[in-house]
Design a protein around this motif. Structure first.
Motif, PDB file in Angstrom:
ATOM      1  N   SER A 172      27.513  49.110  35.881  1.00  0.00           N
ATOM      2  CA  SER A 172      28.737  49.486  35.163  1.00  0.00           C
ATOM      3  C   SER A 172      29.921  49.678  36.109  1.00  0.00           C
ATOM      4  O   SER A 172      30.777  50.543  35.900  1.00  0.00           O
ATOM      5  N   ASP A 173      29.989  48.864  37.138  1.00  0.00           N
ATOM      6  CA  ASP A 173      31.026  48.970  38.157  1.00  0.00           C
ATOM      7  C   ASP A 173      32.386  48.583  37.571  1.00  0.00           C
ATOM      8  O   ASP A 173      32.588  47.457  37.112  1.00  0.00           O
ATOM      9  N   ASN A 174      33.335  49.521  37.578  1.00  0.00           N
ATOM     10  CA  ASN A 174      34.635  49.266  36.964  1.00  0.00           C
ATOM     11  C   ASN A 174      35.542  48.381  37.812  1.00  0.00           C
ATOM     12  O   ASN A 174      36.412  47.696  37.271  1.00  0.00           O
ATOM     13  N   THR A 175      35.375  48.383  39.126  1.00  0.00           N
ATOM     14  CA  THR A 175      36.122  47.435  39.954  1.00  0.00           C
ATOM     15  C   THR A 175      35.680  46.016  39.613  1.00  0.00           C
ATOM     16  O   THR A 175      36.520  45.117  39.441  1.00  0.00           O
ATOM     17  N   ALA A 176      34.379  45.797  39.490  1.00  0.00           N
ATOM     18  CA  ALA A 176      33.879  44.487  39.079  1.00  0.00           C
ATOM     19  C   ALA A 176      34.431  44.107  37.714  1.00  0.00           C
ATOM     20  O   ALA A 176      34.824  42.948  37.476  1.00  0.00           O
ATOM     21  N   THR A 177      34.480  45.059  36.803  1.00  0.00           N
ATOM     22  CA  THR A 177      35.007  44.799  35.464  1.00  0.00           C
ATOM     23  C   THR A 177      36.445  44.335  35.519  1.00  0.00           C
ATOM     24  O   THR A 177      36.828  43.351  34.867  1.00  0.00           O
ATOM     25  N   ASP A 178      37.268  45.034  36.301  1.00  0.00           N
ATOM     26  CA  ASP A 178      38.688  44.682  36.352  1.00  0.00           C
ATOM     27  C   ASP A 178      38.928  43.368  37.096  1.00  0.00           C
ATOM     28  O   ASP A 178      39.855  42.619  36.767  1.00  0.00           O
ATOM     29  N   ILE A 179      38.104  43.065  38.085  1.00  0.00           N
ATOM     30  CA  ILE A 179      38.207  41.764  38.755  1.00  0.00           C
ATOM     31  C   ILE A 179      37.911  40.650  37.748  1.00  0.00           C
ATOM     32  O   ILE A 179      38.641  39.652  37.654  1.00  0.00           O
ATOM     33  N   ALA A 180      36.837  40.819  36.978  1.00  0.00           N
ATOM     34  CA  ALA A 180      36.477  39.804  35.990  1.00  0.00           C
ATOM     35  C   ALA A 180      37.524  39.698  34.893  1.00  0.00           C
ATOM     36  O   ALA A 180      37.902  38.593  34.477  1.00  0.00           O
ATOM     37  N   LEU A 181      38.020  40.836  34.418  1.00  0.00           N
ATOM     38  CA  LEU A 181      39.037  40.813  33.365  1.00  0.00           C
ATOM     39  C   LEU A 181      40.328  40.158  33.847  1.00  0.00           C
ATOM     40  O   LEU A 181      40.978  39.423  33.094  1.00  0.00           O
ATOM     41  N   HIS A 182      40.716  40.418  35.092  1.00  0.00           N
ATOM     42  CA  HIS A 182      41.924  39.804  35.627  1.00  0.00           C
ATOM     43  C   HIS A 182      41.770  38.290  35.691  1.00  0.00           C
ATOM     44  O   HIS A 182      42.706  37.546  35.367  1.00  0.00           O
ATOM     45  N   ARG A 183      40.589  37.827  36.071  1.00  0.00           N
ATOM     46  CA  ARG A 183      40.380  36.381  36.217  1.00  0.00           C
ATOM     47  C   ARG A 183      40.324  35.672  34.865  1.00  0.00           C
ATOM     48  O   ARG A 183      40.913  34.609  34.678  1.00  0.00           O
ATOM     49  N   ILE A 184      39.615  36.265  33.903  1.00  0.00           N
ATOM     50  CA  ILE A 184      39.446  35.599  32.618  1.00  0.00           C
ATOM     51  C   ILE A 184      40.558  35.932  31.634  1.00  0.00           C
ATOM     52  O   ILE A 184      40.894  35.133  30.768  1.00  0.00           O
TER      53      ILE A 184
END
Length: 320
Positions: free
Chosen positions: A127-139
């Motif tokens: 549930s890493d939120n940095t990973a979440t925001d990286i993915a959300l920014h890209r997609i």
């Protein structure tokens, strides 16, 4: 005191009464015990197997803060984009303060690049939120919302990013990203304005038991992806979610995602997914929102597990 809607349990399909009624009674007791928690609770369990099917529902259409449960939609949208040739699981994604967020046990202290597959795994498994925001920014959050809307999941609301969500909850103007430096101050209890509740009109992570169970039933039935490899990857990563071993019965696989929040005397915990126990499939959602200090989170988490795990086990043994 708000009036509670008591659980509704139904036996469906060809299950013999002698088999169905004990299972219904036991699951009913488990759901009622969880529903009796202070605050707002919601439950949905839909299970089927060779001996029939059963359903348990409690406020299944009620909006509830589900937090990181919504990260499953980011994974689903990413895999659809891979199928379309617009994204890859191998492309390197930048890890830095531009998209660093609170509660990031994997990527929080790292700088450099990571393959998209690793980022998605960190998002779901831990549930890493940095990973979440990286993915959300890209997609793009709009692409994920389009998937949600296309599935007809009208009760589900995704934020622009977790960092924008945290900024909004801390009182920033809606849509504002206060940046990584401000996140530490927010975490230390220093809002920038009037704090908002986790469920608010601007940035939130809300869904319903019905929406999330419908999603897992359809995606795991192969109705979202065009290629078998995409479904296999979705299953592989979804099985990594750290909540799954805790809520699934022993030696049973489950695909799903959990979520929680502890913010300004507002607390929430939820978990959704699907259990596969031999020929039995059980799609589930258990969630609770309540007010009060965060020191009750462990108690509520334990009561959630004490309800859902035996309920899934009873469904598996009754319907196999």
């Amino acid at each position: 005191m708000r009036r509670r809607h008591l659980p509704l349990l139904l036996a469906l399909g060809p299950a013999p009464a002698a088999l169905a009624q004990p299972a219904i009674a036991e699951i009913d007791d488990l759901v009622r015990a969880f529903a009796a928690l202070p605050g707002e609770t919601a439950v949905l369990l839909r299970a089927s197997g060779p001996r029939g099917s059963l359903q348990a529902a409690h406020r299944a259409s009620a909006p509830i803060f589900v937090g990181s449960c919504l990260k499953t939609f980011i994974l689903g949208a990413w895999l659809q984009e891979v199928e379309a040739g617009r994204l890859s699981l191998d492309e390197p994604l930048a890890v830095n303060d531009e998209h660093r967020s609170l509660i990031s046990p994997v990527l929080g202290g790292l700088t450099g690049t990571a393959p998209a597959r690793t980022v998605l795994e960190a998002m779901i498994a831990h549930s890493d939120n940095t990973a979440t925001d990286i993915a959300l920014h890209r997609i793009g959050a709009a692409r994920v919302r389009a998937l949600i809307a296309g599935m007809g999941l009208a009760g589900t609301r995704l934020p622009d990013s977790t960092r924008i969500l945290f900024s909004t909850l801390a009182g920033a103007a809606p849509g504002t990203d206060l940046g990584w430096a401000a996140m530490g101050r927010i975490a230390d209890g220093h809002p920038v304005g009037t704090p908002l509740a986790p469920i608010n009109p601007h940035q939130t992570m809300v869904s319903t038991a019905l929406d999330l169970c419908t999603w897992y039933e359809r995606v795991l039935a192969g109705q979202v992806f065009g290629e078998a490899s995409s479904l296999a990857e979705f299953k592989r990563i979804s099985a990594m979610a750290d909540a799954m071993p805790r809520i699934a019965p022993p030696d049973v696989i489950a695909y799903g995602k959990g979520g929680s929040i502890d913010w300004n005397d507002s607390q929430a915990i939820a978990v959704a997914g699907q259990m596969v126990a031999g020929p039995v499939r059980a799609t589930f959602f258990w969630g609770a929102n309540w007010s009060g200090p965060g020191d009750r989170m462990r108690e509520v988490s334990d009561r959630l597990v004490a309800s859902i795990r035996p309920a899934l086990g009873r469904a598996a043994s009754a319907l196999a």
